[in-house]
Design an enzyme around this catalytic site. Structure first.
Site, PDB file in Angstrom:
ATOM      1  N   SER A 157      35.703  34.951  31.180  1.00  0.00           N
ATOM      2  CA  SER A 157      36.209  35.886  31.805  1.00  0.00           C
ATOM      3  C   SER A 157      35.579  37.093  31.812  1.00  0.00           C
ATOM      4  O   SER A 157      34.542  37.080  31.997  1.00  0.00           O
ATOM      5  CB  SER A 157      37.676  35.925  32.397  1.00  0.00           C
ATOM      6  OG  SER A 157      38.540  36.936  33.674  1.00  0.00           O
ATOM      7  N   THR A 158      36.182  38.028  32.055  1.00  0.00           N
ATOM      8  CA  THR A 158      35.942  39.665  31.802  1.00  0.00           C
ATOM      9  C   THR A 158      34.554  39.332  30.785  1.00  0.00           C
ATOM     10  O   THR A 158      34.082  39.296  29.840  1.00  0.00           O
ATOM     11  CB  THR A 158      36.212  41.155  31.663  1.00  0.00           C
ATOM     12  OG1 THR A 158      37.430  40.579  32.636  1.00  0.00           O
ATOM     13  CG2 THR A 158      35.417  42.363  32.041  1.00  0.00           C
TER      14      THR A 158
ATOM     15  N   MET B 291      39.444  39.501  29.683  1.00  0.00           N
ATOM     16  CA  MET B 291      40.598  39.892  29.488  1.00  0.00           C
ATOM     17  C   MET B 291      41.524  38.860  29.587  1.00  0.00           C
ATOM     18  O   MET B 291      41.463  38.077  30.379  1.00  0.00           O
ATOM     19  CB  MET B 291      40.995  40.880  30.606  1.00  0.00           C
ATOM     20  CG  MET B 291      42.218  41.923  30.746  1.00  0.00           C
ATOM     21  SD  MET B 291      42.094  42.199  32.350  1.00  0.00           S
ATOM     22  CE  MET B 291      42.201  41.270  34.128  1.00  0.00           C
TER      23      MET B 291
ATOM     24  N   ASP C 258      44.597  34.048  28.867  1.00  0.00           N
ATOM     25  CA  ASP C 258      43.589  31.868  29.785  1.00  0.00           C
ATOM     26  C   ASP C 258      43.334  31.513  28.627  1.00  0.00           C
ATOM     27  O   ASP C 258      41.866  31.442  28.489  1.00  0.00           O
ATOM     28  CB  ASP C 258      43.261  31.771  31.422  1.00  0.00           C
ATOM     29  CG  ASP C 258      43.073  30.311  31.675  1.00  0.00           C
ATOM     30  OD1 ASP C 258      44.196  30.076  31.494  1.00  0.00           O
ATOM     31  OD2 ASP C 258      41.987  30.159  32.335  1.00  0.00           O
TER      32      ASP C 258
ATOM     33  N   HIS D 225      36.189  32.679  35.362  1.00  0.00           N
ATOM     34  CA  HIS D 225      37.039  33.854  36.447  1.00  0.00           C
ATOM     35  C   HIS D 225      35.971  33.782  37.311  1.00  0.00           C
ATOM     36  O   HIS D 225      35.426  34.872  37.135  1.00  0.00           O
ATOM     37  CB  HIS D 225      38.023  34.070  35.747  1.00  0.00           C
ATOM     38  CG  HIS D 225      38.789  34.182  34.850  1.00  0.00           C
ATOM     39  ND1 HIS D 225      39.762  34.823  34.214  1.00  0.00           N
ATOM     40  CD2 HIS D 225      39.439  32.706  34.871  1.00  0.00           C
ATOM     41  CE1 HIS D 225      40.333  33.611  33.289  1.00  0.00           C
ATOM     42  NE2 HIS D 225      40.422  32.751  33.577  1.00  0.00           N
TER      43      HIS D 225
END
Length: 365
Positions: A176-177, A295, A298, A202
């Site tokens: 993600s991030t 972050m 997930d 993401h």
């Protein structure tokens, strides 16, 4: 409680006002100033010492990318890019993430006030996350009110492991991030005949295609945005389209990509948990999985399901992660056998892929 101090940089007076109002409504955020261009921003950074910058791309006197590049060289600090939902906006934003921006927020082409208001929680959360991504301890911030979270059960019921059906190792990566840059580092190190790789990052729908194309230019593997029914082959990497879950399925003769338009899982679509669950059900002990920077959590439970089914699992370590949320959550669950720096992950994934399944277990690092 220490508040996150933000400087808003945008050439549009309306955007500066909307962002400032929206961010100021969060008690954990203080907008300390605004700037209409990078040269003004440079002086205000010196004067105000903000924790986080929100930065537009197209501005007078100096574009946002040039300013970001200079900033990261001379005074590194957390930056959240304000991007447009266009092909050009996606390309520029991906470049900004390569240069060190922590995250991005997409703005619409019209009806700014309405759409910015709809995304208020998201932009506030991204700004506070960016502050936490700094290499120092900060006071914890108040959690935002958020809708209920769904698990992977909403898309794919948990099933018995497939054992070693198909006989081909498949690598699954979730991020993600900070993940766009982390994925680049992994893919750049892969040879052209590497085992197939499936990736859930993401990312918005408008960005996943340009991201896949960008990765294709920097990797010896063939990298593409996954299509429904597409056969999974060695030497290829498949990136989940934004707005659709990516699953790996066995169709009776070969592994294929399946796209699923189910609800968001862990508030994400695509979701890493969904990809990992499909790997546990279809690939089983031949699966190899890595959870990279990001972050939230997930992918943590999905990684645990993979490990419990006999798959080989690892996570990126805290020191090399932009945010050690997802990999940290998986590590705390005991879902990973190894914790590695980013620049060691590709080599380890390849080594695991070449080990016989029965001998691939490793001790925790």
């Amino acid at each position: 409680m220490e508040r996150v101090r933000v400087l808003v940089v945008d050439d549009s007076a309306l955007v500066r006002k909307l962002l400032s109002t929206m961010l100021s409504c969060d008690p954990a955020i203080e907008v300390v100033g605004t700037a209409a261009d990078p040269l003004i921003a440079r002086e205000k950074i010196k004067q105000l010492n903000p924790d986080v910058l929100t930065l537009d791309v197209e501005m007078p006197r100096m574009d946002g990318i040039t300013f970001l590049e200079n900033l990261m060289r001379l005074r590194p600090m957390p930056v959240v890019m304000i991007s447009s939902l266009t092909q050009e906006g996606a390309e520029v934003t991906l470049r900004a993430l390569e240069l060190g921006a922590v995250d991005f927020f997409t703005k619409p082409n019209n009806d700014l006030a309405s759409t910015f208001a709809d995304g208020a929680q998201e932009i506030c959360a991204k700004v506070k996350l960016a502050a936490l991504a700094r290499p120092r301890q900060r006071t914890a911030v108040r959690k935002l009110d958020v809708p209920p979270r769904l698990t992977a059960d909403a898309v794919l019921p948990r099933a018995q492991s497939a054992g070693t059906r198909g006989g081909m190792p498949i690598i699954a990566i979730g991020a993600s991030t900070g993940g766009t840059e982390a994925i680049r580092v992994v893919l750049e190190a892969m040879p052209p005949d590497a085992p197939p790789i499936v990736i859930t990052q993401h990312i918005p729908a408008a960005f996943s295609g340009p991201f896949a194309a960008r990765m294709d230019t920097c990797s010896a593997m063939r990298v593409c945005e996954a299509r429904d029914g597409q056969p999974i082959q060695p030497g290829h990497a498949y990136i989940a389209p934004g707005g659709e879950h990516l699953l790996v399925m066995w169709d009776g003769a070969k592994y294929v990509c399946r796209l699923h338009n189910g609800p968001p899982v862990n508030r994400h679509k695509p979701s890493v948990d969904v990809l990992f669950r499909s790997m546990a059900a279809s690939v089983g002990k031949s699966a190899i999985a890595a959870l990279l920077t990001g972050m939230g959590d997930d992918g943590a439970r999905g990684l645990l399901e993979l490990q419990q089914g006999g798959a080989r699992t690892l996570v990126q370590d805290e020191e090399s992660s932009v945010v050690w949320g997802m990999p940290g959550a998986a590590w705390k669950l005991g879902a990973a056998s190894e914790k590695l720096p980013l620049d060691h992950i590709a080599a380890r994934l390849l080594a695991l892929a070449h080990q016989p399944v029965s001998r691939a277990a490793v001790s925790a690092t």
